[in-house]
Design a protein around this motif. Structure first.
Motif, PDB file in Angstrom:
ATOM      1  N   UNK A   1     -30.917 -25.998  69.157  1.00 59.95           N
ATOM      2  CA  UNK A   1     -29.677 -25.910  68.388  1.00 59.95           C
ATOM      3  C   UNK A   1     -29.944 -25.736  66.900  1.00 59.95           C
ATOM      4  N   UNK A   2     -31.055 -26.285  66.439  1.00 64.60           N
ATOM      5  CA  UNK A   2     -31.348 -26.204  65.003  1.00 64.60           C
ATOM      6  C   UNK A   2     -31.595 -24.765  64.567  1.00 64.60           C
ATOM      7  N   UNK A   3     -32.121 -23.921  65.453  1.00 66.14           N
ATOM      8  CA  UNK A   3     -32.326 -22.519  65.089  1.00 66.14           C
ATOM      9  C   UNK A   3     -30.990 -21.840  64.788  1.00 66.14           C
ATOM     10  N   UNK A   4     -29.993 -22.134  65.591  1.00 59.19           N
ATOM     11  CA  UNK A   4     -28.661 -21.571  65.355  1.00 59.19           C
ATOM     12  C   UNK A   4     -28.077 -22.108  64.059  1.00 59.19           C
ATOM     13  N   UNK A   5     -28.270 -23.392  63.808  1.00 58.52           N
ATOM     14  CA  UNK A   5     -27.764 -23.987  62.564  1.00 58.52           C
ATOM     15  C   UNK A   5     -28.461 -23.391  61.342  1.00 58.52           C
ATOM     16  N   UNK A   6     -29.757 -23.153  61.441  1.00 59.72           N
ATOM     17  CA  UNK A   6     -30.499 -22.528  60.339  1.00 59.72           C
ATOM     18  C   UNK A   6     -29.986 -21.102  60.119  1.00 59.72           C
ATOM     19  N   UNK A   7     -29.813 -20.354  61.203  1.00 59.48           N
ATOM     20  CA  UNK A   7     -29.314 -18.978  61.074  1.00 59.48           C
ATOM     21  C   UNK A   7     -27.936 -18.972  60.421  1.00 59.48           C
ATOM     22  N   UNK A   8     -27.101 -19.917  60.824  1.00 59.90           N
ATOM     23  CA  UNK A   8     -25.756 -20.007  60.241  1.00 59.90           C
ATOM     24  C   UNK A   8     -25.813 -20.304  58.738  1.00 59.90           C
ATOM     25  N   UNK A   9     -26.603 -21.302  58.357  1.00 61.39           N
ATOM     26  CA  UNK A   9     -26.648 -21.696  56.944  1.00 61.39           C
ATOM     27  C   UNK A   9     -27.399 -20.677  56.088  1.00 61.39           C
ATOM     28  N   UNK A  10     -28.499 -20.153  56.595  1.00 59.45           N
ATOM     29  CA  UNK A  10     -29.238 -19.141  55.836  1.00 59.45           C
ATOM     30  C   UNK A  10     -28.450 -17.840  55.753  1.00 59.45           C
TER      31      UNK A  10
ATOM     32  N   UNK B   1     -21.573 -12.462  67.486  1.00 58.81           N
ATOM     33  CA  UNK B   1     -22.480 -11.468  68.065  1.00 58.81           C
ATOM     34  C   UNK B   1     -23.845 -11.520  67.391  1.00 58.81           C
ATOM     35  N   UNK B   2     -23.859 -11.616  66.063  1.00 58.92           N
ATOM     36  CA  UNK B   2     -25.123 -11.688  65.329  1.00 58.92           C
ATOM     37  C   UNK B   2     -25.897 -12.952  65.682  1.00 58.92           C
ATOM     38  N   UNK B   3     -25.207 -14.076  65.760  1.00 55.45           N
ATOM     39  CA  UNK B   3     -25.871 -15.321  66.167  1.00 55.45           C
ATOM     40  C   UNK B   3     -26.426 -15.201  67.583  1.00 55.45           C
ATOM     41  N   UNK B   4     -25.667 -14.547  68.456  1.00 55.61           N
ATOM     42  CA  UNK B   4     -26.123 -14.336  69.831  1.00 55.61           C
ATOM     43  C   UNK B   4     -27.383 -13.495  69.898  1.00 55.61           C
ATOM     44  N   UNK B   5     -27.475 -12.473  69.039  1.00 53.96           N
ATOM     45  CA  UNK B   5     -28.680 -11.636  69.009  1.00 53.96           C
ATOM     46  C   UNK B   5     -29.903 -12.435  68.571  1.00 53.96           C
ATOM     47  N   UNK B   6     -29.717 -13.273  67.554  1.00 51.08           N
ATOM     48  CA  UNK B   6     -30.834 -14.105  67.113  1.00 51.08           C
ATOM     49  C   UNK B   6     -31.242 -15.084  68.210  1.00 51.08           C
ATOM     50  N   UNK B   7     -30.266 -15.678  68.876  1.00 53.77           N
ATOM     51  CA  UNK B   7     -30.553 -16.626  69.957  1.00 53.77           C
ATOM     52  C   UNK B   7     -31.320 -15.944  71.086  1.00 53.77           C
ATOM     53  N   UNK B   8     -30.881 -14.754  71.458  1.00 51.09           N
ATOM     54  CA  UNK B   8     -31.555 -14.003  72.520  1.00 51.09           C
ATOM     55  C   UNK B   8     -32.983 -13.673  72.121  1.00 51.09           C
ATOM     56  N   UNK B   9     -33.170 -13.219  70.891  1.00 48.56           N
ATOM     57  CA  UNK B   9     -34.519 -12.884  70.417  1.00 48.56           C
ATOM     58  C   UNK B   9     -35.411 -14.118  70.400  1.00 48.56           C
ATOM     59  N   UNK B  10     -34.874 -15.237  69.930  1.00 52.57           N
ATOM     60  CA  UNK B  10     -35.667 -16.469  69.877  1.00 52.57           C
ATOM     61  C   UNK B  10     -35.995 -16.977  71.272  1.00 52.57           C
ATOM     62  N   UNK B  11     -35.066 -16.825  72.208  1.00 52.00           N
ATOM     63  CA  UNK B  11     -35.334 -17.248  73.590  1.00 52.00           C
ATOM     64  C   UNK B  11     -36.431 -16.403  74.230  1.00 52.00           C
ATOM     65  N   UNK B  12     -36.521 -15.120  73.818  1.00 50.05           N
ATOM     66  CA  UNK B  12     -37.581 -14.270  74.372  1.00 50.05           C
ATOM     67  C   UNK B  12     -38.956 -14.673  73.836  1.00 50.05           C
ATOM     68  N   UNK B  13     -38.969 -15.439  72.754  1.00 48.03           N
ATOM     69  CA  UNK B  13     -40.223 -15.929  72.175  1.00 48.03           C
ATOM     70  C   UNK B  13     -40.510 -17.368  72.588  1.00 48.03           C
TER      71      UNK B  13
END
Length: 85
Positions: free
Chosen positions: A21-30, A42-54
């Motif tokens: 969850x902190x990755x989403x919070x960081x993406x939101x605040x940054x 949609x943008x948050x979802x793309x970051x979440x998907x990319x991070x999950x693939x890693x």
């Protein structure tokens, strides 16, 4: 820049956290700072998907990816002017 952000207390606490969850919070605040606007769902979802693939990478590597992706994005480099016409 990524090194300076990595020394940020919020970012370093996310690297040592146990949930994603902190990755989403960081993406939101940054996003507010770097992109000068809130990120869309949609943008948050793309970051979440990319991070999950890693997921096999370390949390530090995933954080580095997130920060670099946000900094290198055209949304950071260019300011969008929205008008009514």
């Amino acid at each position: 820049v990524a090194t300076a952000l990595a020394n940020n207390g919020v970012v370093s606490s996310c690297v040592s956290a146990t949930t994603n969850d902190c990755f989403t919070n960081i993406a939101r605040s940054m996003g507010l700072s770097l992109w000068r606007r809130p990120l869309s769902t949609t943008e948050l979802g793309r970051f979440t998907t990319a991070l999950n693939s890693l997921s096999s990478s370390t949390r530090a590597a995933r954080m580095e990816f997130l920060l670099k992706a946000m900094i290198l994005s055209p949304n950071h480099l260019f300011r969008t002017e929205l008008g009514t016409s």
